[in-house]
Design an enzyme around this catalytic site. Structure first.
Site, short mmCIF file in Angstrom:
data_model
loop_
_atom_site.label_atom_id
_atom_site.label_comp_id
_atom_site.label_asym_id
_atom_site.label_seq_id
_atom_site.Cartn_x
_atom_site.Cartn_y
_atom_site.Cartn_z
N LYS A 10 -27.61 -12.87 -19.57
CA LYS A 10 -28.09 -13.34 -18.26
C LYS A 10 -27.52 -14.72 -17.91
CE LYS A 10 -32.35 -10.59 -18.49
NZ LYS A 10 -33.81 -10.57 -18.18
N TYR A 50 -32.71 -3.32 -11.04
CA TYR A 50 -34.11 -3.49 -11.44
C TYR A 50 -35.08 -2.74 -10.52
CZ TYR A 50 -33.07 -7.10 -14.96
OH TYR A 50 -32.65 -7.77 -16.08
N PHE A 58 -43.23 -10.04 -10.27
CA PHE A 58 -42.11 -10.90 -10.69
C PHE A 58 -40.76 -10.44 -10.14
CE2 PHE A 58 -42.90 -7.84 -14.16
CZ PHE A 58 -41.65 -7.24 -14.30
N ARG A 86 -32.60 -4.06 -29.30
CA ARG A 86 -33.91 -4.62 -28.95
C ARG A 86 -34.47 -5.48 -30.08
NH1 ARG A 86 -35.80 -3.06 -24.18
NH2 ARG A 86 -38.00 -3.37 -24.67
N THR A 92 -39.69 -9.80 -24.98
CA THR A 92 -39.29 -10.18 -23.61
C THR A 92 -39.63 -11.64 -23.32
OG1 THR A 92 -39.70 -7.92 -22.89
CG2 THR A 92 -39.57 -9.58 -21.16
N ARG A 103 -33.62 -14.15 -28.23
CA ARG A 103 -34.50 -14.83 -27.27
C ARG A 103 -35.20 -16.04 -27.90
NH1 ARG A 103 -36.28 -9.11 -24.65
NH2 ARG A 103 -34.92 -9.14 -22.81
N ASN A 113 -34.53 -15.31 -19.89
CA ASN A 113 -34.74 -14.87 -21.28
C ASN A 113 -33.46 -14.36 -21.94
OD1 ASN A 113 -34.61 -12.40 -19.98
ND2 ASN A 113 -36.42 -11.54 -20.98
N HIS A 116 -30.69 -8.87 -21.47
CA HIS A 116 -31.37 -7.62 -21.14
C HIS A 116 -30.80 -6.54 -22.05
CE1 HIS A 116 -32.85 -4.14 -18.90
NE2 HIS A 116 -31.65 -3.63 -19.09
N GLU A 127 -28.32 2.96 -16.83
CA GLU A 127 -27.88 1.57 -16.71
C GLU A 127 -26.39 1.43 -17.00
OE1 GLU A 127 -32.17 -0.56 -17.73
OE2 GLU A 127 -30.46 -0.90 -19.07
P1 CMP Z 1 -35.49 -7.48 -18.70
O1 CMP Z 1 -35.41 -6.82 -20.02
O2 CMP Z 1 -34.21 -7.88 -18.08
O3 CMP Z 1 -36.27 -6.53 -17.68
C1 CMP Z 1 -37.03 -7.02 -16.61
C2 CMP Z 1 -37.15 -8.51 -16.63
O4 CMP Z 1 -38.18 -9.03 -15.82
C3 CMP Z 1 -37.49 -8.96 -18.03
O5 CMP Z 1 -36.37 -8.80 -18.86
C4 CMP Z 1 -37.94 -10.40 -17.75
O6 CMP Z 1 -36.85 -11.31 -17.75
C5 CMP Z 1 -38.48 -10.34 -16.32
N1 CMP Z 1 -39.93 -10.56 -16.26
C6 CMP Z 1 -40.54 -11.56 -15.62
N2 CMP Z 1 -41.87 -11.46 -15.74
C7 CMP Z 1 -42.12 -10.37 -16.48
C8 CMP Z 1 -43.31 -9.74 -16.96
N3 CMP Z 1 -44.53 -10.23 -16.70
N4 CMP Z 1 -43.17 -8.61 -17.72
C9 CMP Z 1 -41.97 -8.10 -17.98
N5 CMP Z 1 -40.81 -8.64 -17.55
C10 CMP Z 1 -40.88 -9.78 -16.82
#
Ligand code: CMP
Length: 142
Positions: A10, A50, A58, A86, A92, A103, A113, A116, A127
């Site tokens: 990211k 997304y 969010f 993962r 996350t 992370r 973060n 992805h 994806e």
């Molecule tokens: P990612 O794996 O890229 O998928 C969705 C993204 O939304 C996640 O990583 C986070 O960076 C972002 N995000 C922000 N707030 C939340 C939340 N409450 N729960 C999950 N993802 C979140």
């Protein structure tokens, strides 16, 4: 089983100049980079990627963040690549990420973060196809 997964480094991690450090973690874990591109996502591309999160509170912040700078997008191939990636990423929310995960080491917040990774076989397929044509993937089963 031999799997493929989509990984995105990211904008926060690209800006921190840690693409190579993250790639080294993939490689040391037995994941092979079989496709890669650096890209500035458009708003439409980020929203489409997304789309599953469209109704979440969010969503707008996530899209704004994902278009705030270039991202590095790659396809990782290897045994159990989806789960393995993962594990490397960690939780996350970096506050919950285990020590030694990407992370924990590079992420600043739940939005910024660092990475992805696809969460399941079906999403990995969708994806990967979102960003790469079959001819752009150079794996052991291409
Ligand atoms: P990612 O794996 O890229 O998928 C969705 C993204 O939304 C996640 O990583 C986070 O960076 C972002 N995000 C922000 N707030 C939340 C939340 N409450 N729960 C999950 N993802 C979140």
């Amino acid at each position: 089983a031999l799997e493929r997964t989509l990984s995105i480094i990211k904008p926060d991690a690209v800006a921190k100049n840690v693409i190579g450090e993250i790639y080294a973690r993939f490689e040391k874990a037995g994941l092979k980079i079989v496709a890669a591109k650096m890209k500035q996502l458009s708003r439409k591309e980020a929203e489409g990627f997304y789309a599953v999160h469209r109704a979440r509170p969010f969503f707008n912040a996530l899209v704004e963040f994902m278009i705030s700078g270039p991202v590095m997008i790659q396809v990782l191939e290897g045994d159990n690549a989806i789960a393995r990636n993962r594990e490397l990423m960690g939780a996350t929310n970096p506050k919950d990420a285990a020590p030694g995960t990407i992370r924990a080491d590079f992420a600043d917040s739940i939005d910024a973060n660092a990475v992805h990774g696809s969460d399941a076989a079906e999403t990995a397929k969708t994806e990967i196809a979102y960003f790469f044509a079959a001819t752009e993937i150079h794996g052991d089963r291409s």
